[in-house]
Design a protein around this motif. Structure first.
Motif, PDB file in Angstrom:
ATOM      1  N   LYS A  58      45.743   9.886  28.438  1.00 24.73           N
ATOM      2  CA  LYS A  58      46.714   8.791  28.378  1.00 24.73           C
ATOM      3  C   LYS A  58      48.131   9.305  28.622  1.00 24.73           C
ATOM      4  O   LYS A  58      48.935   8.633  29.278  1.00 24.73           O
ATOM      5  N   GLU A 131      46.181  -5.898  17.879  1.00 24.34           N
ATOM      6  CA  GLU A 131      46.291  -5.530  19.296  1.00 24.34           C
ATOM      7  C   GLU A 131      47.610  -4.829  19.576  1.00 24.34           C
ATOM      8  O   GLU A 131      47.654  -3.829  20.298  1.00 24.34           O
ATOM      9  N   GLN A 135      47.792  -0.680  20.662  1.00 36.49           N
ATOM     10  CA  GLN A 135      48.406  -0.261  21.929  1.00 36.49           C
ATOM     11  C   GLN A 135      49.637   0.595  21.671  1.00 36.49           C
ATOM     12  O   GLN A 135      49.862   1.592  22.369  1.00 36.49           O
ATOM     13  N   GLU A 138      48.498   4.050  20.636  1.00 34.58           N
ATOM     14  CA  GLU A 138      47.976   4.779  21.801  1.00 34.58           C
ATOM     15  C   GLU A 138      49.122   5.345  22.635  1.00 34.58           C
ATOM     16  O   GLU A 138      49.084   6.506  23.053  1.00 34.58           O
ATOM     17  N   GLU A 139      50.155   4.533  22.868  1.00 31.50           N
ATOM     18  CA  GLU A 139      51.290   4.981  23.680  1.00 31.50           C
ATOM     19  C   GLU A 139      52.136   6.004  22.934  1.00 31.50           C
ATOM     20  O   GLU A 139      52.648   6.957  23.534  1.00 31.50           O
ATOM     21  N   ARG A 214      58.242  -1.946  24.507  1.00 37.31           N
ATOM     22  CA  ARG A 214      57.120  -2.826  24.852  1.00 37.31           C
ATOM     23  C   ARG A 214      56.592  -3.550  23.615  1.00 37.31           C
ATOM     24  O   ARG A 214      56.159  -4.703  23.706  1.00 37.31           O
ATOM     25  N   LYS A 218      56.086  -7.718  22.748  1.00 34.39           N
ATOM     26  CA  LYS A 218      54.852  -8.302  22.212  1.00 34.39           C
ATOM     27  C   LYS A 218      55.111  -9.028  20.895  1.00 34.39           C
ATOM     28  O   LYS A 218      54.445 -10.023  20.576  1.00 34.39           O
TER      29      LYS A 218
END
Length: 257
Positions: A58, A131, A135, A138-139, A214, A218
């Motif tokens: 990733k 969600e 995410q 993960e980032e 980001r 969201k």
């Protein structure tokens, strides 16, 4: 493109190389394949040992995002939310089903389906929160991979330097080669420190920063979906979203300062 990231990369390496040339040095003096192999190979090996393969994968997938701006213009998303909120307010939530295909924001398009299907408000909020969190995690972990590499690279560079000095010690019977050998040995240290502080750590920091940006976008969608489900007045909902964005940007600017 993120011009600041591009300028930063070229400026940092340009300054180092320019300084070498101004001091009368040559690029050939710092171009050592063996040192590069030791530092890059050792650092990447340490990355694989420290992080799960999916995090490393990733990290490299997200690397181009360092040089691409995050679109922070939330106005289209807010306008889209208010348009759907107005329809839900006037015609009911079920009337939104016919508008789903026109929704551009992927998270909003997915989340509003839960509202149409009659999910409980807390359930909808928990699904969106999960969600967003997964995410973001993960980032952020991808950014930590490069920050970790920035911690390993200087030490691996020192290992390269020590290996070079061991080689120099074997040439004590050839005094004319000792000075050159020592110079070559310390190139590995230069590589390690430079890669860590000019690339790896800045890459990781920028990735985590953009992950936060980001996530904010969201969060706007989440507030919008919850507001629609609660039947908030569209004008009030718009003001609420705009205030949230303004406060978040103020906080981010303050933290940056």
């Amino acid at each position: 493109m993120d011009i600041v990231s591009l300028v930063g990369t070229f400026l940092s390496f340009g300054s180092v190389i320019g300084g070498q040339l101004l001091e009368g040095g040559h690029l050939s003096q710092i171009m050592q394949g063996t040192a590069a192999l030791i530092v890059l190979g050792g650092t990447i090996g340490a990355m694989f040992l420290s992080f799960p393969v999916q995090d490393v994968k990733k990290a490299f997938q997200m690397l181009p995002s360092v040089y691409i701006n995050v679109d922070m213009d939330v106005r289209p998303t807010i306008e889209e939310i208010i348009r759907i909120a107005t329809i839900a307010r006037k015609e009911g939530v079920l009337a939104v089903e016919g508008q789903r295909d026109s929704i551009q924001n992927p998270l909003f398009k997915k989340s509003i389906k839960f509202v149409i299907d009659g999910f409980e408000p807390n359930t909808v909020k928990e699904i969106i929160d999960t969600e967003i969190y997964l995410q973001f995690e993960e980032e952020e972990n991808a950014g930590k991979v490069f920050e970790g590499a920035g911690g390993y690279a200087p030490t691996v560079g020192i290992i390269g330097a020590v290996l070079g000095l061991i080689h120099v010690m074997a040439m004590l019977n050839e005094p004319s080669k000792i000075g050159e050998g020592i110079a070559v040995a310390f190139v590995a240290t230069v590589y390690g420190v430079a890669l860590a502080n000019l690339l790896f750590i800045p890459w990781g920091t920028k990735m985590k920063r953009k992950a936060n940006q980001r996530m904010m976008l969201k969060e706007v969608v989440k507030l919008g979906v919850v507001g629609i489900q609660e039947g908030l007045n569209p004008h009030f909902l718009q003001e609420k979203l705009e205030v949230f964005v303004e406060e978040h940007l103020k906080h981010a600017a303050g933290g940056k300062a």
